[in-house]
Design a protein around this motif. Structure first.
Motif, mmCIF file in Angstrom:
data_model
loop_
_atom_site.group_PDB
_atom_site.id
_atom_site.type_symbol
_atom_site.label_atom_id
_atom_site.label_comp_id
_atom_site.label_asym_id
_atom_site.label_seq_id
_atom_site.Cartn_x
_atom_site.Cartn_y
_atom_site.Cartn_z
ATOM 1 N N LYS A 18 8.786 0.919 4.542
ATOM 2 C CA LYS A 18 9.061 -0.664 3.905
ATOM 3 C C LYS A 18 10.642 -0.972 4.410
ATOM 4 O O LYS A 18 10.770 -1.925 4.478
ATOM 5 N N GLY A 19 11.264 -0.023 4.508
ATOM 6 C CA GLY A 19 12.605 -0.092 4.941
ATOM 7 C C GLY A 19 12.754 -0.170 6.455
ATOM 8 O O GLY A 19 14.056 -0.521 6.635
ATOM 9 N N GLY A 20 11.821 -0.233 7.316
ATOM 10 C CA GLY A 20 12.064 -0.458 8.616
ATOM 11 C C GLY A 20 11.807 0.992 9.608
ATOM 12 O O GLY A 20 11.889 0.665 10.779
ATOM 13 N N ASP A 21 11.675 2.026 8.699
ATOM 14 C CA ASP A 21 11.358 3.411 9.630
ATOM 15 C C ASP A 21 10.110 3.204 10.453
ATOM 16 O O ASP A 21 9.185 2.958 10.105
ATOM 17 N N TYR A 22 10.296 3.485 11.890
ATOM 18 C CA TYR A 22 9.497 3.587 12.788
ATOM 19 C C TYR A 22 8.459 4.935 12.874
ATOM 20 O O TYR A 22 7.708 4.877 13.906
ATOM 21 N N GLY A 23 8.837 5.838 12.145
ATOM 22 C CA GLY A 23 8.264 7.233 12.472
ATOM 23 C C GLY A 23 6.852 7.368 12.158
ATOM 24 O O GLY A 23 6.183 8.074 12.971
ATOM 25 N N GLY A 52 1.150 5.553 4.148
ATOM 26 C CA GLY A 52 1.163 4.411 4.985
ATOM 27 C C GLY A 52 2.238 3.384 4.605
ATOM 28 O O GLY A 52 3.364 3.763 4.588
ATOM 29 N N GLY A 53 1.715 1.988 4.646
ATOM 30 C CA GLY A 53 2.713 0.910 4.645
ATOM 31 C C GLY A 53 3.063 1.001 3.111
ATOM 32 O O GLY A 53 4.320 0.075 3.036
#
Length: 119
Positions: free
Chosen positions: A85-90, A78-79
């Motif tokens: 945390k680095g911004g991946d939207y997958g 999860g988060g």
């Protein structure tokens, strides 16, 4: 299916096999105020591929995973996942593709935070 749930639940942390080694750390004993050597576990990652990714790779050496299983295992952190945390939207896309992603995340959080004993 029940088989997919079982595979995901049982194997999502396969990446932890041979991931830790025993080590020692000096800590101060609260009663005696003396330094003592305490046994700990240290990370010794021999195959640094990421958490969920590594589990998927290791599992698929022995069996074929379904898309639902791959997505759930890959994003089960999860988060707390480093890519997220680095911004991946997958992960957001994976959650819309398979409800198992969110179900495994919740089950893992419940298990680790409410059911497992910590020392």
């Amino acid at each position: 299916s029940e088989e997919t749930i079982a595979i995901s639940a049982l194997l999502h942390d396969l990446c932890k096999v041979n991931f830790y080694k025993k080590g020692f750390r000096n800590v101060k004993d609260e009663e005696t105020n003396q330094w003592i050597k305490k046994e700990i576990y240290e990370i010794d990652d021999q195959l640094p591929l990421g958490h969920g990714e590594k589990s998927c790779l290791l599992i698929q050496r022995f069996m074929k995973l379904t898309v639902d299983e791959v997505l759930a295992i890959r994003y089960h952190m999860g988060g707390f996942d480093a890519a997220v945390k680095g911004g991946d939207y997958g992960m957001a896309k994976a959650q819309t593709m398979s409800p198992l992603v969110t179900l495994l995340q919740c089950a893992d959080m419940i298990s680790s935070n409410l059911m497992e004993e910590t020392r």
